[in-house]
Each structure stands twice: as C-alpha cells, then as structure tokens.
Design a protein around this motif. Structure first.
Motif, PDB file in Angstrom:
ATOM      1  N   ARG A 149      56.515  61.413  87.006  1.00 40.90           N
ATOM      2  CA  ARG A 149      56.239  59.989  86.901  1.00 40.90           C
ATOM      3  C   ARG A 149      56.347  59.609  85.431  1.00 40.90           C
ATOM      4  NH1 ARG A 149      50.691  59.087  90.081  1.00 40.90           N
ATOM      5  NH2 ARG A 149      50.011  60.525  88.457  1.00 40.90           N
ATOM      6  N   ILE A 150      57.336  58.803  85.099  1.00 44.70           N
ATOM      7  CA  ILE A 150      57.653  58.474  83.713  1.00 44.70           C
ATOM      8  C   ILE A 150      57.344  57.008  83.451  1.00 44.70           C
ATOM      9  CG2 ILE A 150      59.483  58.489  81.969  1.00 44.70           C
ATOM     10  CD1 ILE A 150      60.968  60.518  83.789  1.00 44.70           C
ATOM     11  N   PRO A 151      56.588  56.686  82.386  1.00 42.17           N
ATOM     12  CA  PRO A 151      56.298  55.283  82.078  1.00 42.17           C
ATOM     13  C   PRO A 151      57.572  54.506  81.757  1.00 42.17           C
ATOM     14  CG  PRO A 151      54.863  56.761  80.839  1.00 42.17           C
ATOM     15  CD  PRO A 151      55.925  57.615  81.464  1.00 42.17           C
ATOM     16  N   VAL A 152      57.533  53.207  81.992  1.00 42.34           N
ATOM     17  CA  VAL A 152      58.665  52.341  81.693  1.00 42.34           C
ATOM     18  C   VAL A 152      58.177  51.175  80.849  1.00 42.34           C
ATOM     19  CG1 VAL A 152      58.427  50.869  83.737  1.00 42.34           C
ATOM     20  CG2 VAL A 152      60.686  51.176  82.699  1.00 42.34           C
ATOM     21  N   ALA A 153      59.038  50.688  79.964  1.00 43.86           N
ATOM     22  CA  ALA A 153      58.721  49.532  79.127  1.00 43.86           C
ATOM     23  C   ALA A 153      59.560  48.340  79.576  1.00 43.86           C
ATOM     24  CB  ALA A 153      58.988  49.847  77.662  1.00 43.86           C
ATOM     25  N   VAL A 154      59.107  47.135  79.228  1.00 43.08           N
ATOM     26  CA  VAL A 154      59.843  45.905  79.521  1.00 43.08           C
ATOM     27  C   VAL A 154      60.086  45.175  78.207  1.00 43.08           C
ATOM     28  CG1 VAL A 154      59.833  43.703  80.740  1.00 43.08           C
ATOM     29  CG2 VAL A 154      58.831  45.722  81.813  1.00 43.08           C
ATOM     30  N   ASN A 155      61.319  44.731  77.989  1.00 42.79           N
ATOM     31  CA  ASN A 155      61.700  44.040  76.750  1.00 42.79           C
ATOM     32  C   ASN A 155      62.332  42.698  77.094  1.00 42.79           C
ATOM     33  OD1 ASN A 155      63.039  43.170  74.350  1.00 42.79           O
ATOM     34  ND2 ASN A 155      63.114  45.276  73.615  1.00 42.79           N
ATOM     35  N   LEU A 156      61.761  41.595  76.599  1.00 38.15           N
ATOM     36  CA  LEU A 156      62.264  40.257  76.881  1.00 38.15           C
ATOM     37  C   LEU A 156      63.205  39.724  75.803  1.00 38.15           C
ATOM     38  CD1 LEU A 156      59.588  40.381  78.700  1.00 38.15           C
ATOM     39  CD2 LEU A 156      59.608  37.908  78.502  1.00 38.15           C
ATOM     40  N   HIS A 157      63.410  40.488  74.744  1.00 36.92           N
ATOM     41  CA  HIS A 157      64.216  39.989  73.632  1.00 36.92           C
ATOM     42  C   HIS A 157      65.709  40.022  73.963  1.00 36.92           C
ATOM     43  CE1 HIS A 157      60.733  39.734  71.029  1.00 36.92           C
ATOM     44  NE2 HIS A 157      60.395  40.965  71.390  1.00 36.92           N
ATOM     45  N   ASP A 158      66.431  39.102  73.378  1.00 37.84           N
ATOM     46  CA  ASP A 158      67.880  39.030  73.578  1.00 37.84           C
ATOM     47  C   ASP A 158      68.554  39.980  72.592  1.00 37.84           C
ATOM     48  OD1 ASP A 158      70.260  38.229  74.665  1.00 37.84           O
ATOM     49  OD2 ASP A 158      70.405  36.376  73.508  1.00 37.84           O
ATOM     50  N   VAL A 159      68.490  41.257  72.896  1.00 33.94           N
ATOM     51  CA  VAL A 159      68.962  42.284  71.964  1.00 33.94           C
ATOM     52  C   VAL A 159      70.486  42.348  71.943  1.00 33.94           C
ATOM     53  CG1 VAL A 159      66.868  43.653  72.252  1.00 33.94           C
ATOM     54  CG2 VAL A 159      68.816  44.062  73.757  1.00 33.94           C
ATOM     55  N   ASP A 180      67.942  55.894  78.349  1.00 30.70           N
ATOM     56  CA  ASP A 180      67.673  56.658  77.132  1.00 30.70           C
ATOM     57  C   ASP A 180      66.321  56.321  76.523  1.00 30.70           C
ATOM     58  OD1 ASP A 180      70.053  57.887  77.469  1.00 30.70           O
ATOM     59  OD2 ASP A 180      71.065  57.004  75.748  1.00 30.70           O
ATOM     60  N   ASP A 181      65.886  55.056  76.646  1.00 31.83           N
ATOM     61  CA  ASP A 181      64.564  54.710  76.125  1.00 31.83           C
ATOM     62  C   ASP A 181      63.616  54.229  77.217  1.00 31.83           C
ATOM     63  OD1 ASP A 181      65.625  52.245  76.640  1.00 31.83           O
ATOM     64  OD2 ASP A 181      65.698  51.597  74.541  1.00 31.83           O
ATOM     65  N   LYS A 182      64.009  54.447  78.486  1.00 32.13           N
ATOM     66  CA  LYS A 182      63.159  54.101  79.643  1.00 32.13           C
ATOM     67  C   LYS A 182      62.637  52.670  79.540  1.00 32.13           C
ATOM     68  CE  LYS A 182      63.545  58.491  80.673  1.00 32.13           C
ATOM     69  NZ  LYS A 182      64.364  58.903  79.515  1.00 32.13           N
ATOM     70  N   THR A 183      63.567  51.731  79.365  1.00 33.43           N
ATOM     71  CA  THR A 183      63.205  50.331  79.160  1.00 33.43           C
ATOM     72  C   THR A 183      64.008  49.420  80.085  1.00 33.43           C
ATOM     73  OG1 THR A 183      62.649  50.724  76.835  1.00 33.43           O
ATOM     74  CG2 THR A 183      63.092  48.442  77.467  1.00 33.43           C
ATOM     75  N   ILE A 184      63.306  48.463  80.688  1.00 34.97           N
ATOM     76  CA  ILE A 184      63.946  47.397  81.453  1.00 34.97           C
ATOM     77  C   ILE A 184      64.096  46.195  80.525  1.00 34.97           C
ATOM     78  CG2 ILE A 184      63.654  45.762  83.359  1.00 34.97           C
ATOM     79  CD1 ILE A 184      62.029  47.939  84.810  1.00 34.97           C
ATOM     80  N   PHE A 185      65.305  45.727  80.371  1.00 36.26           N
ATOM     81  CA  PHE A 185      65.582  44.564  79.527  1.00 36.26           C
ATOM     82  C   PHE A 185      65.800  43.342  80.418  1.00 36.26           C
ATOM     83  CE2 PHE A 185      66.688  48.174  76.908  1.00 36.26           C
ATOM     84  CZ  PHE A 185      66.262  47.813  75.630  1.00 36.26           C
ATOM     85  N   VAL A 186      65.015  42.312  80.168  1.00 34.24           N
ATOM     86  CA  VAL A 186      65.166  41.036  80.874  1.00 34.24           C
ATOM     87  C   VAL A 186      65.205  39.931  79.813  1.00 34.24           C
ATOM     88  CG1 VAL A 186      64.326  41.529  83.206  1.00 34.24           C
ATOM     89  CG2 VAL A 186      62.685  41.283  81.367  1.00 34.24           C
ATOM     90  N   PRO A 187      66.336  39.765  79.131  1.00 34.73           N
ATOM     91  CA  PRO A 187      66.404  38.818  78.014  1.00 34.73           C
ATOM     92  C   PRO A 187      65.960  37.410  78.424  1.00 34.73           C
ATOM     93  CG  PRO A 187      68.373  40.185  78.087  1.00 34.73           C
ATOM     94  CD  PRO A 187      67.615  40.460  79.348  1.00 34.73           C
ATOM     95  N   LEU A 188      65.085  36.843  77.631  1.00 32.85           N
ATOM     96  CA  LEU A 188      64.498  35.544  77.949  1.00 32.85           C
ATOM     97  C   LEU A 188      65.542  34.447  78.166  1.00 32.85           C
ATOM     98  CD1 LEU A 188      61.825  34.015  78.330  1.00 32.85           C
ATOM     99  CD2 LEU A 188      61.854  33.532  75.872  1.00 32.85           C
ATOM    100  N   PRO A 189      66.569  34.314  77.324  1.00 35.01           N
ATOM    101  CA  PRO A 189      67.556  33.250  77.560  1.00 35.01           C
ATOM    102  C   PRO A 189      68.223  33.348  78.926  1.00 35.01           C
ATOM    103  CG  PRO A 189      67.799  34.136  75.343  1.00 35.01           C
ATOM    104  CD  PRO A 189      66.855  35.040  76.065  1.00 35.01           C
ATOM    105  N   ARG A 190      68.432  34.551  79.415  1.00 35.71           N
ATOM    106  CA  ARG A 190      69.065  34.717  80.729  1.00 35.71           C
ATOM    107  C   ARG A 190      68.124  34.281  81.853  1.00 35.71           C
ATOM    108  NH1 ARG A 190      72.675  40.324  80.247  1.00 35.71           N
ATOM    109  NH2 ARG A 190      73.117  40.132  78.006  1.00 35.71           N
ATOM    110  N   GLN A 191      66.816  34.466  81.643  1.00 33.05           N
ATOM    111  CA  GLN A 191      65.858  34.084  82.679  1.00 33.05           C
ATOM    112  C   GLN A 191      65.633  32.569  82.712  1.00 33.05           C
ATOM    113  OE1 GLN A 191      65.576  36.902  84.272  1.00 33.05           O
ATOM    114  NE2 GLN A 191      66.441  37.841  82.421  1.00 33.05           N
ATOM    115  N   LEU A 192      65.857  31.912  81.583  1.00 34.14           N
ATOM    116  CA  LEU A 192      65.629  30.465  81.507  1.00 34.14           C
ATOM    117  C   LEU A 192      66.865  29.651  81.867  1.00 34.14           C
ATOM    118  CD1 LEU A 192      63.456  30.248  78.261  1.00 34.14           C
ATOM    119  CD2 LEU A 192      62.728  30.489  80.646  1.00 34.14           C
TER     120      LEU A 192
END
Length: 320
Positions: A149-159, A180-192
C-alpha cells in the motif's frame, strides 16, 4: 641520660578539651552532609535525564502514524516481542496479476466530501477528502492479494514538467498520474474550463487516476512498462498496451463509484450516467473507442469483484 618516668605517678588519661571535640564533630557533620547532598543531586540528575527521555518518546508518539493492520495490538505496551514480517512486494504481471483474480472484492465505502467549488483551496479540500475514501476502498483489496500500500499525492498546479516528463496537453487529459513520484496531477486551469468542475466528472477523474496508482501498487503498471520497452517501437503493440491500461483504469473508477454510491456524499443516482453514451469522450487511439470505454465502465459498475476489470486478458476487439 634520664629514663622515662615510670613510677606510676603519671596523671590518669583525660578527654581532650571541649573545643577540640566540637571541632572534630563539625568536620564529620560537614562530610556527612556533603555526601548526602551529592547523593541527592545524583538521584535528581537520574530523574531529570529519565524525564527528558520520556518527554522525547512522548513527542514522537504524537506524530501522525500509519494506519496499522486490523490485527495490530491497540498499544505498543501490550504488543508481543517484534517478529520479522514479510514485506508485500508488487507482482509484475498484467493479465495474471493477483489483483484481478476471481474472488477479490471491494468493500462498500462511505465518502463524506465537502461541497465542490471552483477555487484552488476548495478543490484541494475536495481531493484531500476523496483520496482517503479511495484508500479505504482499495487498501483492503490490495491487502487481500498481498500487494503493498503506497501513499499517493495530489498536485493542482499547472506544471510544465514532472518526474515522468512533460504532461499531456489539456486537449487530451483533464488529469494524469506519474508513477515515478506517485502523484496525481489535476491542474487547476483544466478543472475550471468548460464551466467549472462537475461533481461526477471530478469523482470519475480522480478515481480513474487513482486506478493508475492501484496499477502501480499491484505491479500491473510496471509490467506494462516492461512490455512497452519490449515492443521496441512497434506502434500497434504500444497503442494496444496503452488502451488496455486506460480502459482498466476506467473500469477501476466505475468499480469504486459503484461501491461508494448511495452513501455519504455520493448519491445513488449520481453515478447512473457512467457507461452511457453522453458520458463518453470521442474515440482515442490511446484510451480506446467511446464504445469500449462505455463497455468497461459498465463492467466496473456491475462487477462483483476485480476480475471484471481484467482488460489485459480481453480480446483485441474489446480494447480497440
């Protein structure tokens, strides 16, 4: 030469003068008091050091701890002597992965989520509440099959870049996952874009990306990457692998929604559009046709266990 006077006429012995006795008693009393003082100071020092050690241990215990398995003892003081335990490892398999074997079921979960709003802080709060609910659904599944069970991070920045390389364009993906960094990216501009965040779309999106994280935890994604390299640039094989991976994440997302619907913040009627024609995006060479996306979404909604999402064992026609 005179001789000692031993005539018996010497005066008898008398105690020293009183002032000499008082002087000797004072010296001994000083010595005794000093010894007692030093002993007391030594005891105090030991207690202080012990107290410092205890306070450090207490400070450590107040830090957030990982959730123990259900069978773990309630406190460390009542725990038996530590024994060496097997550490779960990912099985590098796709179709034959234990995660998608028959009989591996997901529990029902209740998600209490804040109202979905369009600011970064509000979206961040929504995702931070949804991730633990996804973990409560998937961690028992992974535990059943001995996967880590591996932790995951969430990133809202438009990287502009990630550990996995540049992100896909907004026209292709609302969000993406980097193993590679176990991160879900959900860029804010795409969500808006397109009128702002929609509850069902956000639920499905994050559950889909978490589905990729499940693939990473189980070893499916690593095996996919090995097969990708073995394809040696063969585009037909590479696209087939991509579609199987993405359609499985669709199925995993629907499976989660089916087990969360009707509880907490996710109403039973909310998930009905999933798998329907008006919920689908256009055909994609990498994500599959709209028809097959609907097929795997419906299978996830109706699934009794995770074997319904074994896209890597499906015929080519179902993953085109």
């Amino acid at each position: 030469m005179s001789t000692p006077d031993d005539s018996g006429e010497r005066p008898s012995w008398a105690p020293p003068a009183e002032d000499h006795r008082e002087q000797r008693s004072t010296v001994w009393l000083t010595v005794v008091l000093f010894a007692v003082f030093m002993a007391v100071m030594l005891v105090v020092a030991v207690l202080v050091v012990g107290g410092v050690k205890d306070s450090k241990a207490g400070a450590v215990q107040t830090r957030p701890q990982a959730v123990p398995p259900a069978s773990a003892p309630a406190s460390a003081s009542s725990a038996p002597p530590a024994t060496r335990q097997e550490v779960p490892v990912r099985k590098l398999e796709t179709a034959a992965n234990p995660l998608v074997a028959p009989g591996v079921a997901m529990p029902k979960v209740t998600c209490e989520l804040p109202k979905l709003r369009g600011t970064q802080e509000q979206l961040d709060a929504f995702y931070l509440a949804l991730i633990p609910c996804l973990e409560r659904a998937w961690h028992p599944v992974l535990t059943q099959v001995g996967e880590p069970r591996i932790p995951v991070a969430v990133n809202l920045h438009d990287v502009s870049n990630t550990a996995c390389g540049p992100p896909p364009p907004a026209s292709e993906a609302m969000g993406f996952y980097c193993s590679d960094d176990k991160t879900i990216f959900v860029p804010l501009p795409r969500q808006l874009a397109d009128g702002g965040p929609d509850l069902l779309n956000q639920l499905f999106l994050l559950a889909h990306e978490y589905g990729h994280h499940v693939q990473e935890q189980s070893g499916i994604l690593r095996k996919h990457d090995l097969l990708y390299r073995e394809a040696n640039g063969d585009q037909s094989k590479i696209l087939d692998l991509s579609r199987r991976l993405e359609l499985q994440a669709d199925c995993f997302s629907s499976l989660f929604l089916a087990n969360a619907a009707g509880r907490g913040s996710i109403g039973a009627g909310l998930v009905r559009p999933v798998g329907q024609a008006d919920f689908q995006v256009p055909d994609s060479k990498t994500h599959g046709s709209a028809k097959n996306a609907a097929l795997w979404q419906k299978r996830g909604l109706k699934a009794k266990d995770t074997s319904a999402c074994n896209t890597f064992a499906a015929p080519a026609a179902e993953v085109s």
